[in-house]
Design a protein around this motif. Structure first.
Motif, PDB file in Angstrom:
ATOM      1  N   ASP A 219       0.836  -1.209   0.000  1.00  0.00           N
ATOM      2  CA  ASP A 219       0.000   0.000   0.000  1.00  0.00           C
ATOM      3  C   ASP A 219       0.867   1.253   0.000  1.00  0.00           C
ATOM      4  O   ASP A 219       0.623   2.196  -0.753  1.00  0.00           O
ATOM      5  N   LYS A 222       2.426   1.742  -3.368  1.00  0.00           N
ATOM      6  CA  LYS A 222       1.466   2.246  -4.361  1.00  0.00           C
ATOM      7  C   LYS A 222       1.269   3.751  -4.215  1.00  0.00           C
ATOM      8  O   LYS A 222       0.941   4.440  -5.173  1.00  0.00           O
ATOM      9  N   GLN A 223       1.473   4.259  -2.989  1.00  0.00           N
ATOM     10  CA  GLN A 223       1.333   5.707  -2.773  1.00  0.00           C
ATOM     11  C   GLN A 223       2.651   6.447  -2.997  1.00  0.00           C
ATOM     12  O   GLN A 223       2.763   7.633  -2.696  1.00  0.00           O
ATOM     13  N   ASN A 265      -1.090  -7.082  -6.315  1.00  0.00           N
ATOM     14  CA  ASN A 265      -0.061  -6.071  -6.629  1.00  0.00           C
ATOM     15  C   ASN A 265       0.628  -6.393  -7.954  1.00  0.00           C
ATOM     16  O   ASN A 265       1.858  -6.509  -8.002  1.00  0.00           O
ATOM     17  N   GLU A 267       1.471  -4.916 -10.801  1.00  0.00           N
ATOM     18  CA  GLU A 267       2.545  -4.082 -11.354  1.00  0.00           C
ATOM     19  C   GLU A 267       3.806  -4.152 -10.495  1.00  0.00           C
ATOM     20  O   GLU A 267       4.918  -4.275 -10.991  1.00  0.00           O
ATOM     21  N   LEU A 268       3.614  -4.062  -9.168  1.00  0.00           N
ATOM     22  CA  LEU A 268       4.765  -4.026  -8.259  1.00  0.00           C
ATOM     23  C   LEU A 268       5.508  -5.365  -8.219  1.00  0.00           C
ATOM     24  O   LEU A 268       6.702  -5.408  -7.923  1.00  0.00           O
TER      25      LEU A 268
END
Ligand code: ZN
Length: 310
Positions: A219, A222-223, A265, A267-268
């Motif tokens: 999380d 992502k930010q 997740n 992409e990550l």
């Protein structure tokens, strides 16, 4: 005609009915571990009866290790039981063929029959979940192994002197860094060597690295939190080594990736693998993608197994 698929996970049991076209109906329950190992096949049987009283065949994909010959789950770290019988009690209950494979083996079979691997004879599936595992089809053959535990790639050694100890007890296994269960511990190790007190990750965990969860880490990444992004990159570098080992060992045409950590997740997880994999590979690079079958991939594989078993 009703074929039954069973997915025995670390916390849940999922059961589906279906046919060659796919899954028709599915249900899920938290595994009842309060009444001993024999309760688990009884719970599965009750769930099957919610869908049909007369299945044609039953296929199961299960957490491992499994004992293929005896149709059991043995010494799994996920349950407090030495042996969990699966095949025999279900065969007695319904009088039909019952087959079991480990969950990642089911996963690659599901991909081959219902997913992105249709028509592909060299195929690999990796799951990033509570644990980390793989399944392989090589030259059209599903790799199973003597006890049913071939392709345990989560326990490939990344670094023999590592302080990261795997759930199996060995140092430096791939899973010890990159499974959903172990990412927080790996993050703590990395944070010991860096200044991170002003990061979003520090805010989310209240400044206590021991409170970091895998979800919290992704999380924050992502930010755009730089600390979390650096950890994600380190996890990804090790995933790239693991995936490269898979490419070098099995020479697949396609690798699909699933499991809750990757599915939540994409992409990550995928970006660093794509960035770093080439530097560790000798074989021609395969296509690498998230599985289109999502969290149902083991059920699809178990269904394919049931259709084969009849
Ligand atoms: Zn291990």
């Amino acid at each position: 005609m009703s074929h039954i698929a069973v997915d025995i996970g670390a916390t849940n049991i999922r059961v589906a009915s279906g046919n060659r076209e796919g899954i028709e109906e599915k249900i899920a329950e938290v595994t009842d571990r309060s009444k001993g190992p024999e309760e688990i096949p009884r719970q599965i049987a009750r769930m099957i009866r919610e869908l049909t009283d007369a299945p044609d065949a039953i296929g199961a994909g299960s957490i491992g290790p499994i004992d293929l010959e005896r149709g059991m789950i043995t010494n799994t770290p996920n349950y407090p039981f030495k042996e969990i019988p699966v095949v025999e009690p279900l065969r007695e209950e319904f009088g039909v063929p019952v087959k079991i494979v480990n969950d990642c083996t089911a996963g690659v079979l599901g991909e081959h029959v219902y997913g992105a691997g249709r028509g592909i004879g060299n195929l690999f599936y990796v799951t990033f979940s509570t644990g980390l595992g793989g399944g392989a089809i090589v030259d059209g053959h599903l790799l199973v192994g003597k006890d049913g535990n071939a392709v345990e790639v989560g326990h490939l050694t990344i670094c023999p002197d590592s302080e990261m100890i795997c759930g199996c007890g060995c140092p430096g296994h791939w899973e010890a860094y990159c499974s959903g269960l172990n990412i927080p511990r790996f993050a703590q190790t990395l944070l010991r060597r860096s200044e991170w007190r002003n990061s979003l990750l520090a805010v989310l965990c209240g400044g206590d690295a021991r409170a970091i969860t895998t979800e919290m880490m992704f999380d924050a990444a992502k930010q755009g939190d730089e600390t979390a992004l650096r950890i994600v990159d380190e996890v990804g570098r090790i995933n790239a080594v693991g995936v490269a080992d898979v490419v070098n060992a099995y020479d697949p045409e396609l690798i699909t990736i699933g499991g809750s950590v990757a599915l939540n997740n994409p992409e990550l997880i995928m970006t660093p693998i794509r960035r770093y994999v080439a530097r560790h590979v000798i074989n021609r690079l395969p296509e690498i993608m998230i599985t289109p079958l999502g969290e149902d991939i083991v059920l699809y594989g178990a269904l394919a197994l049931a259709l084969e078993a009849e």
